[in-house]
Scaffold this active site. Structure first.
Site, PDB file in Angstrom:
ATOM      1  N   GLU A 269       7.320  -2.105   5.966  1.00  0.00           N
ATOM      2  CA  GLU A 269       6.979  -3.107   4.865  1.00  0.00           C
ATOM      3  C   GLU A 269       7.828  -2.380   3.454  1.00  0.00           C
ATOM      4  OE1 GLU A 269       3.286  -4.033   3.581  1.00  0.00           O
ATOM      5  OE2 GLU A 269       2.529  -4.819   5.535  1.00  0.00           O
ATOM      6  N   GLU A 321       1.474 -15.782  -0.527  1.00  0.00           N
ATOM      7  CA  GLU A 321       0.465 -15.854   0.051  1.00  0.00           C
ATOM      8  C   GLU A 321      -0.964 -16.015  -0.769  1.00  0.00           C
ATOM      9  OE1 GLU A 321       0.015 -13.117   3.897  1.00  0.00           O
ATOM     10  OE2 GLU A 321       2.057 -12.516   3.065  1.00  0.00           O
ATOM     11  N   LYS A 324      -4.182 -13.759  -0.619  1.00  0.00           N
ATOM     12  CA  LYS A 324      -4.230 -12.263  -0.574  1.00  0.00           C
ATOM     13  C   LYS A 324      -5.179 -11.702  -1.662  1.00  0.00           C
ATOM     14  CE  LYS A 324      -1.689  -9.362   0.850  1.00  0.00           C
ATOM     15  NZ  LYS A 324      -0.506  -8.350   0.882  1.00  0.00           N
ATOM     16  N   GLU A 330      -0.235  -9.365  -6.042  1.00  0.00           N
ATOM     17  CA  GLU A 330      -0.310  -9.409  -4.111  1.00  0.00           C
ATOM     18  C   GLU A 330       0.125 -10.784  -3.758  1.00  0.00           C
ATOM     19  OE1 GLU A 330      -0.659  -7.244  -2.003  1.00  0.00           O
ATOM     20  OE2 GLU A 330      -1.407  -5.450  -3.253  1.00  0.00           O
TER      21      GLU A 330
END
Ligand SMILES: *[C@@H]1O[C@H](CO)[C@@H](O)[C@H](O)[C@H]1NC(C)=O
Length: 351
Positions: A269, A321, A324, A330
């Site tokens: 990542e 997202e 999260k 985030e």
């Protein structure tokens, strides 16, 4: 994907694995996280990846519906064992064999890597002792089905497996002593099976916690050709043009100190959020960072410590997202909004 609770450190990682097979460049993939209640169904996601030139994807579990969608798509998959499954998989080779038979075998033709757990040694320390036996049991089960050479077993580490007090400059890199007892057997396993060391590398996290000590162009890989931003490592004599390379090499030096200096590295990542309330979390910065990483990887070079070894990297993440947890940023690492429109353009040339 509990990542990024990490914090601080300067970090690392990367890739070399297929240096011989991938002439002319490394590989870039995209992490397909699913912590959103408004994401498209898997079949549409696969089409989006194909249309965007994405050839490698990382998913965070082994959902059969998702893996099925990738079959025959031409997009290669890396999958993860969720941390909650580690204890049972570690405890019984028969359970591991059954897991491989149902979760992996039907989809093996599209899977390259299994990450057994995610950031276990730093974020789920109570599960640390399960990691190595779970890896061994899963690898043995893959061998039973004769797919252990095609599907490689590793585990994903957060940057803070490094000793935070010795993460700069890169040549000072060393593992935190508290993870060493678990880390060393795992490194031996990776070495003997030809699997890469996997790490999540976030210059963004180092940048926001450095209180101005790290210059933004250096963190964004926007400093190439601007020597005033370069960082010299007096310990190694190497010069760093960007923080991404420095974080990877910090890991390489740490590996070297425990006898595994030639282990291939994969960045499972990396990314930069496009929003989230901080001065650094802008679309412009996210676009610069990810495009610069992609250009660096596809350009075929490595890091100062391993200049001839192409990088293998996954960008986090495909979508923003909305479920999260953690800091606001985030929820804004995505290249795409849930409606599949682009947050910004990413030039993923074929690789
Ligand atoms: C090593 O890891 C432990 C446990 O996470 C942590 O408390 C400690 O601060 C770390 N030490 C260094 C020097 O990074």
């Amino acid at each position: 994907m509990m990542l990024r609770r990490s914090s601080v450190c300067i970090l690392v990682i990367l890739v070399a694995y297929r240096s011989v097979l991938v002439s002319g460049g490394g590989t870039v993939g995209v992490a397909y996280g699913t912590l959103g209640n408004n994401l498209p169904p898997p079949a549409q996601v696969v089409q989006l990846m194909q249309a965007s030139g994405i050839k490698n994807a990382m998913v965070y579990d082994t959902n059969p519906e998702v893996m099925e969608a990738f079959m025959g798509s031409g997009v290669r998959l890396s999958v993860q064992v969720v941390n909650g499954e580690l204890q049972t998989l570690a405890s019984d080779p028969d359970i591991a064999q059954q897991w491989v038979q149902t979760r992996i075998l039907p989809f093996a033709s599209t899977i390259d890597y299994i990450s057994v757990g995610n950031e276990v040694l730093t974020t789920e320390r109570d599960k640390s002792s399960f990691l190595y036996p779970a890896m061994i049991n899963i690898h043995s089960a893959l061998a039973t089905f004769d797919i252990d050479n095609a599907v490689k077993v590793s585990t994903t580490h957060a940057a803070n497996v490094l000793d935070a007090s010795n993460s700069f400059p890169p040549s000072n890199g060393q593992f935190n002593v508290s993870v060493l007892q678990y880390m060393v057997p795992i490194l031996g396993f990776l070495s003997s099976t030809g699997a890469p060391f996997m790490a999540n590398v976030y210059p963004f996290l180092a940048y926001i916690s450095a209180n101005g000590d790290i210059k933004l162009p250096y963190a964004l890989l926007d400093s190439v050709g601007a020597p005033e931003y370069y960082v010299a490592d007096a310990g190694s004599g190497l010069v760093y043009t960007n923080l991404f390379d420095a974080q990877i090499d910090t890991l390489v030096f740490a590996l070297e100190k425990v006898g595994f200096g030639t282990l291939p590295l994969m960045v499972t990542e990396t990314g930069w959020p496009s929003a989230g309330g901080l001065e650094a979390t802008t679309v412009v910065n996210a676009q610069k960072y990810n495009n610069n990483v992609v250009a660096h990887v596809l350009g075929g070079g490595g890091t100062p410590k391993r200049p001839a070894v192409p990088l293998q990297v996954f960008i986090f993440a495909l979508f923003n997202e909305n479920q999260k947890t953690g800091p606001d940023y985030e929820q804004h690492f995505g290249l795409f909004y849930p409606d599949q429109s682009r947050v910004y353009n990413l030039a993923l040339r074929s690789n």
